[in-house]
Design an enzyme around this catalytic site. Sequence first.
Site, short mmCIF file in Angstrom:
data_model
loop_
_atom_site.label_atom_id
_atom_site.label_comp_id
_atom_site.label_asym_id
_atom_site.label_seq_id
_atom_site.Cartn_x
_atom_site.Cartn_y
_atom_site.Cartn_z
N TYR A 139 0.84 -1.19 0.00
CA TYR A 139 0.00 0.00 0.00
C TYR A 139 0.88 1.25 0.00
O TYR A 139 1.63 1.49 0.95
CB TYR A 139 -0.93 0.03 1.22
CG TYR A 139 -1.95 -1.08 1.27
CD1 TYR A 139 -2.23 -1.89 0.18
CD2 TYR A 139 -2.67 -1.32 2.44
CE1 TYR A 139 -3.17 -2.90 0.23
CE2 TYR A 139 -3.63 -2.33 2.51
CZ TYR A 139 -3.86 -3.12 1.41
OH TYR A 139 -4.80 -4.12 1.49
N GLY A 152 -12.71 1.49 5.44
CA GLY A 152 -11.75 2.56 5.26
C GLY A 152 -12.41 3.88 5.60
O GLY A 152 -13.64 3.98 5.65
#
Length: 337
Positions: free
Chosen positions: A55, A286
């Site tokens: 990420y 998220g």
Amino acid sequence: MVAYRYLGNSGFKISEITLGNWVTHGSQVGDDAAIATVHAALDAGITTFDTADAYANGAAETVLGKALEGQRRESLEIFTKVYFPTGPKGPNDTGLSRKHIMDSINGSLKRLGTDYVDLYQAHRFDYETPLEETFQAFADVVRQGKALYIGVSEWTAEQLRDGHALAKQLGIQLISNQPQYSMLWRVIEGKVVPASEELGISQIVWSPMAQGVLSGKYLPGQPVPEGSRATDEKSGATFIKRFLADDTLEAVQRLTPIADEAGLSMPQLAIAWVLQNPNIAAALVGASRPEQLADTVKASGVTLDADTLSAIDEALGDAVFSDAENTYEVSPKQRVA
């Protein structure tokens, strides 16, 4: 506060709503906002955090590490993953070879600022590395005290069986799988979930809101909202495309009165729905702003009755993706370069 569930056939508990930082930390969201979001998660009772070395090429792990500085480590559950290309992305900077796993766990721990992770996950299946090599490396990581448990992500039922057998042989615990799962994307129900129930493996599911489509903000016949995930190739636009057909968006709009009747927002309904499945240990969410979590966490502990579940199925109808064969298409047949 957020409820807890056991992860797989273990004594390890995690918060059933878990904060992930795939497309936010280190790229889409500034560090100050990311850190504030992690702190809001902690204030809301979320203690489980999921990231990956790939990420933002390590930046997401670094931001999460900064955000968790000063917290009691024993009170946190920190997950990361290995497989996708990292660093300069050389020939050994990807996959599940022993070399990449050993290099990656050390890099992840340094970026996260911790001596160990609670769960170390194979981000995809690696068709180019013998499974025995991968699991021997995972076993060594566990025995070195750098990870407590092993998990995988988007593995098929057969891959889970093979991995579980090797883990057992090596004396380590494979306790989780991290697949995509939502009201709209149910492909794991046919083979992956039954195999996992048999093996004592839980699901930590990503995209429980179908990349935001189940919020109801995407309207049939209308342009996608400016600044939404559908407009940003770095924020999962590829994944959301399958859910943007008008007939799918029309079906999603039929969920609004169901959510209203249940006294839930659309995001709460979506997250509560995945948590009704007993094989689901956690829904990964998220957030780009702290206030987004205030709504999300209210899905924890919600029970949807049989009438509500039936109404959801009727409303979505043929918009649901349920073909178990889709689980065989996720891991690339060759390593991603």
